[in-house]
Design an enzyme around this catalytic site. Sequence first.
Site, short mmCIF file in Angstrom:
data_model
loop_
_atom_site.label_atom_id
_atom_site.label_comp_id
_atom_site.label_asym_id
_atom_site.label_seq_id
_atom_site.Cartn_x
_atom_site.Cartn_y
_atom_site.Cartn_z
N SER A 190 30.39 -1.14 35.70
CA SER A 190 30.06 -2.12 34.68
C SER A 190 30.38 -1.66 33.26
CB SER A 190 28.55 -2.42 34.78
OG SER A 190 27.77 -1.24 34.54
N LYS B 92 28.69 0.78 25.16
CA LYS B 92 28.49 -0.23 26.19
C LYS B 92 27.41 -1.22 25.76
CE LYS B 92 27.52 -0.64 31.17
NZ LYS B 92 27.31 0.11 32.41
N SER C 271 29.30 2.97 37.84
CA SER C 271 29.75 2.20 36.69
C SER C 271 30.44 3.00 35.59
CB SER C 271 28.57 1.42 36.09
OG SER C 271 28.19 0.37 36.94
#
Length: 497
Positions: A155, A80, A178
């Site tokens: 996210s 990420k 997320s």
Amino acid sequence: MSGLCDSSAVELRRLLAARAISPVELLEACLSRIATINPAVNAVVTLDEPGARTAAKKAEAAILRGEDRGALHGLPVLIKDTQDTAGLRSTYGSPLLRDNVPVADQGSVARLRAAGAIIFGKTNTPEWAAGGNTRNPVFGATGNPFDPMRSAAGSSGGAVALACGMAPLASGSDTGGSLRNPAGFSGIVGMRPSYGLVASEKRAFGWSSLSTDGPMARNVADTALMLSVMASDDVRDPLAYTLPGEPVRSRAERWAAPRPADLGKLRLAFTEDFGFAPTEQAIRRVFRDRVARLAPLFADCREATPDCSGADDAFAVLRAGLFLAMHGKNYKERPEMLGPNVRANVEEGLSYTLEDHGRAATTQTRIYRAYQTFFETCDVLISPTITLSPRPWSELYPAEIDGVPTKSYFHWLALAYAVTLPGHPAISIPLGLDEAGLPFGLQIVGPRGGDAIVLSVAASIEASFAGDAQLCRPVPGLARLAAAPPLSAAPGFLTWE
């Protein structure tokens, strides 16, 4: 369209160890898939092809020498873009860090690399991971793998890459869901571990249990494998406390291969909304259907929820405090460099008093204790992962659900933060499609410290419906995505507001 990169991480490790495939061959399959599919969804935003190829060749040579460098030896892994990677751009989706190249891996990434993972790229995220819609002014929007014009949630945009076979494993982080929300929208598995299990030196509030890193994969066994590497003690993380000489977290065998749960001996509780989440009627209908299919597998099944009263207020205050601490200086000095979600959180934080914080912390503690009482009467709790079906990513956030206005840009994530607040482990697994033909995610919540229980129950549910065409993991149409126009051509792709 299918290939080597669609195989599970567990199977790929077996093939690598048996020398049936090489790390170089596997990496090239992932890179080829990214080149073919990524333009349609924009999930992978940075690649290190030369560095990854060098690492793959080294892994291949080690395997040929009979060396085993760790649980992930030779597996390509995506990270990420809010997680620091040595020598690889890490932007956090922010113009402030557009050209940021860290000199060192953060702890969780370092543990993956030390276990033999080939870190070869970064996945998209909303600016500073703020919000449940993966979209930022540096790289643009990430599209849902089943409909690129719809949201992939957020996210952790790596969920889309996994769904499309761009890598077998991807990292993520979770505050308001997320890891779980993008997994639910993309039809893959995302797990929020118990706080402290995946140690982190990066949290601005070291004693806050809201945020944690964690694993994502296409099935439960792969998720457990990745967690077995990420779980670790770290003296820099005050929540990763342990007893001297007791390897509480680093005992990989506790996580690597979840034992199937005997569901017939377990008590199942289910809730559509935790008593407060604004869950749309279409999702409630699908969830009730799934409960009817699951109930016969368990010893007992009943509708119930822990008392989560005050959760909206508590999460809003505590979250705003985090954003104020992290971004307050930039808000005062360079507000134009912050997006609407971050600005909204900082402004909200500035409006609260110490009395508000005391109320929120007290409410969080009460909810935690309510969970402890609740799990005396059941073994596992399930809910929908997300309150609604994927909306267009052009919508900054869902302003209404079933015609009722939401309270904030993150209110639609309430099913996730109902579990974030008490800090219990939770996982989202795919369980077929919703009424719109898009992935439906089932959230499975375990007791305090029950990460192994959550994995076992999830693995057993997954196995129970693996042969059911309606309830097994949905797979996006890769040929259709390969032929689709690039998402970057869509109106509003790079729009911030």
